[in-house]
Design a protein around this motif. Structure first.
Motif, mmCIF file in Angstrom:
data_model
loop_
_atom_site.group_PDB
_atom_site.id
_atom_site.type_symbol
_atom_site.label_atom_id
_atom_site.label_comp_id
_atom_site.label_asym_id
_atom_site.label_seq_id
_atom_site.Cartn_x
_atom_site.Cartn_y
_atom_site.Cartn_z
ATOM 1 N N PHE A 67 0.179 -7.676 -5.265
ATOM 2 C CA PHE A 67 -0.189 -6.367 -5.782
ATOM 3 C C PHE A 67 1.058 -5.695 -6.363
ATOM 4 N N PHE A 110 0.859 -1.346 -5.330
ATOM 5 C CA PHE A 110 0.328 -1.077 -3.999
ATOM 6 C C PHE A 110 1.034 0.164 -3.452
ATOM 7 N N TRP A 121 -2.279 -9.842 5.416
ATOM 8 C CA TRP A 121 -1.757 -8.777 4.564
ATOM 9 C C TRP A 121 -0.300 -8.484 4.904
ATOM 10 N N CYS A 148 2.617 -5.273 3.851
ATOM 11 C CA CYS A 148 3.002 -4.093 3.068
ATOM 12 C C CYS A 148 4.061 -3.316 3.843
ATOM 13 N N ARG A 169 5.236 3.586 -3.832
ATOM 14 C CA ARG A 169 4.887 2.209 -4.221
ATOM 15 C C ARG A 169 5.678 1.245 -3.354
ATOM 16 N N GLY A 194 3.148 -5.281 -1.654
ATOM 17 C CA GLY A 194 1.786 -5.521 -1.197
ATOM 18 C C GLY A 194 1.374 -6.950 -1.497
ATOM 19 N N ALA A 234 -3.893 -0.212 -5.561
ATOM 20 C CA ALA A 234 -4.478 -0.383 -4.233
ATOM 21 C C ALA A 234 -3.631 0.411 -3.255
ATOM 22 N N CYS A 235 -4.172 0.631 -2.058
ATOM 23 C CA CYS A 235 -3.534 1.589 -1.149
ATOM 24 C C CYS A 235 -3.797 1.226 0.304
#
Length: 438
Positions: free
Chosen positions: A68, A71, A275, A277, A304, A307, A325-326
Motif C-alpha cells: 500500500f 496507507f 498485515w 503497518c 502516511r 502498509g 487505505a487506513c
C-alpha cells in the motif's frame, strides 16, 4: 443476525453429513495477524527507498503481497491510531484524542468480533489504550474511570491471551503483564522477546487447528532508542543515534522474517492474513521519506505509514496499490471477511472493507478517510484532500500539498458537505462520553 446464525448452523450440519467436523470448517477460516510498529515513518523501509536502512524481510513481504503506497494512520500519534485499529471508528468519536487516552469498553473491538466467529484472540506488545498500570509515558488520561470502572486492558476488550505493556518499553522492562499478572523482565531486544511469546501462542493455535486473530504490536522504534549490539553493529558507521534507531528497526525486520518463516513451518502461511503497518508518521531524520511533517503533524509525513498485506491464498499475484487505505479499515474488513454483524452501538464505522481491493475489484475508495488531530481534520478522498476548508492535491514528485480549490469547485463543495455531515455525526457520538469527572 439470526438468519446468519441459522445459515452457519445449516453449514455445520452439512459438513457433519459429509463426514467433516468443525475442525475442517475452522481450517478454512483465515488466520489474521496485525503487526504494528511504534513511530516508524513511511520512509523507514528500504523498499520505500531509505538510503541507509535495510529491511530485507519487509521488502520480501511487500514483494509477495499488496504494497500500500498510500496507507494512513487515523491520527499522527499512537493511542488514537491503536484505538482506530480496534474499533474501525475515528478515535475522536469516543474522545481518544491524544497519546495515553483510552479506548472505552463501550466500543466494540475487532477481537470481540472475531470471537463471535470462533476465533482465539491474542495481544502481544504495546497496548497504550488503557488499563495496564505503570506505563512509561503515561496512560489512562482520557475518559475518567467512573465512565467504565473496569480496567480497559486487552482482557476486557476481547483478548483471550495478552502479554502487554502500557506504552513503549525497552530491554529489561519491568512492567509487562501476562493476562493481568506482572511478569519479570526478559533479556534481549524487545522485538525478539515479543516474537518469542507471540510465536509460542500461535503455535498452540496451529496445533489445535484453531483460527486466530493476533495483534503483535512492537514497541520499536519509539524513543529512547536502545538497540542491542548485534542489531546496531551494521549501522555504527552512521553514528550512535542512527545505529540505535536503525538497529531497533532491523530487529523488527528480523522478527517479521521469523514470523513469516514460522507460519510456513507450521503450514498455515497460505491462509494467514498478515498485515504490517505503523501507528503514526516518523519522528526521526529521514523517516518520512521526504513527506512533509512527521509524528504529531496532521500531514502526509505525520499520517502516511508503511502498509503491507501478505495472504498467499487470496493474493496469489503481488501488486502495488495507490488506493488510500487506513487503520480504521481493519475492523470492517474483518466483519466482511467473517460475515459477522456486531451490535448497533458500534455504528457508524468510519473505515471500509478492503476485501474488494484485495480481490482487485476496487480502483478507488468509495468513502473518504477522516484523519484527525484534536478537532482538526484532514480528509483523504482518493486524489483529493480537504483541510481547513481548502481543497488540496498532494504532489508526489514535489512532496507537498497543492491548493486546487478554485479549479475544482464541484469536488470542493462535495467534500465540504461531507465534512459537515461527518462532524455532526461525531458530535452525536461524543454525547455518550460527556460524563462528569470526580
Amino acid at each position: 443476525m439470526r438468519n446468519r446464525n441459522l445459515r452457519g448452523l445449516v453449514a455445520l450440519l452439512c459438513l457433519a453429513v459429509l463426514g467433516l467436523g468443525p475442525a475442517v470448517a475452522a481450517e478454512s477460516k483465515p488466520n489474521i495477524i496485525l503487526c504494528m510498529t511504534d513511530d516508524q515513518g513511511w520512509g523507514d523501509t528500504s523498499y520505500n527507498g531509505h538510503p541507509e536502512l535495510k529491511t530485507p524481510n519487509l521488502d520480501a513481504m511487500a514483494a509477495a503481497g499488496i504494497r500500500f503506497d498510500r496507507f494512513y494512520s487515523a491520527h499522527p500519534m499512537c493511542s488514537p491510531t491503536r484505538a482506530s485499529c480496534l474499533s474501525g471508528r475515528s478515535p475522536v468519536r469516543y474522545l481518544c484524542m491524544t497519546w495515553g487516552h483510552d479506548l472505552p469498553l463501550r466500543e466494540v473491538t475487532i477481537a470481540e468480533a472475531a470471537k463471535t466467529a470462533g476465533y482465539a484472540t491474542g495481544h502481544f506488545g504495546k497496548w497504550h489504550v488503557g488499563g495496564i498500570p505503570n506505563a512509561d509515558g503515561g496512560t489512562g488520561r482520557g475518559l475518567p474511570e467512573n465512565f467504565c470502572p473496569r480496567p480497559r486492558h486487552p482482557g476486557n476488550q476481547g483478548f483471550d491471551e495478552w502479554w502487554s505493556a502500557g506504552n513503549w518499553y525497552d530491554s529489561g522492562h519491568e512492567f509487562i503483564y501476562h493476562n493481568g499478572q506482572r511478569v519479570p523482565p526478559r533479556e534481549g531486544d524487545t522485538a525478539d522477546v515479543l516474537m518469542d511469546v507471540a510465536l509460542e501462542w500461535i503455535g498452540k493455535q496451529a496445533v489445535a487447528k484453531k483460527p486466530f486473530l493476533v495483534l503483535i504490536w512492537f514497541p520499536s522504534p519509539h524513543g529512547p532508542h536502545k538497540a542491542t549490539p548485534e542489531y546496531a553493529a551494521p549501522y555504527e558507521k552512521y553514528g550512535q543515534a542512527k545505529a540505535n534507531y536503525y538497529g531497533e528497526l532491523a530487529a523488527v525486520d528480523h522478527n517479521m522474517g521469523r514470523l513469516r518463516k514460522a507460519l510456513r513451518n507450521m503450514e498455515i502461511a497460505e491462509n494467514t492474513m498478515l498485515w504490517f503497518c505503523s501507528d503514526n508518521g516518523g519522528a526521526f531524520p529521514l523517516s518520512t521519506g521526504g513527506l512533509p511533517g512527521g509524528k504529531k503533524w496532521l500531514t502526509e509525513g505525520g499520517t502516511r505509514v508503511p502498509g503491507i498485506l501478505e495472504w498467499p491464498t487470496r493474493i496469489p499475484k503481488p501488486f502495488v496499490s495507490t488506493v488510500p487505505a487506513c487503520t480504521m479499515d481493519f475492523y470492517p474488513t474483518l466483519l466482511d471477511l467473517l460475515d459477522v454483524e456486531m451490535p448497533e452501538e458500534a455504528r457508524p464505522i468510519d473505515g471500509i472493507s478492503l476485501l474488494p481491493l484485495i480481490d482487485e475489484k476496487m480502483d478507488h475508495r468509495l468513502k473518504p478517510i477522516p484523519l484527525v488531530s484534536g478537532q482538526a481534520v484532514r480528509i483523504i478522498d482518493n486524489e483529493y484532500i480537504l483541510q481547513k476548508g481548502r481543497l488540496l492535491r498532494f504532489n508526489e514528485e514535489n512532496k507537498k500539498d497543492v491548493d486546487i480549490t478554485d479549479a475544482n469547485s464541484k469536488a470542493h463543495k462535495r467534500l465540504i458537505e461531507w465534512e459537515k455531515a461527518w462532524r455532526e455525526s461525531v458530535k452525536e457520538d461524543q454525547t455518550a462520553y460527556r460524563v462528569k469527572r470526580r
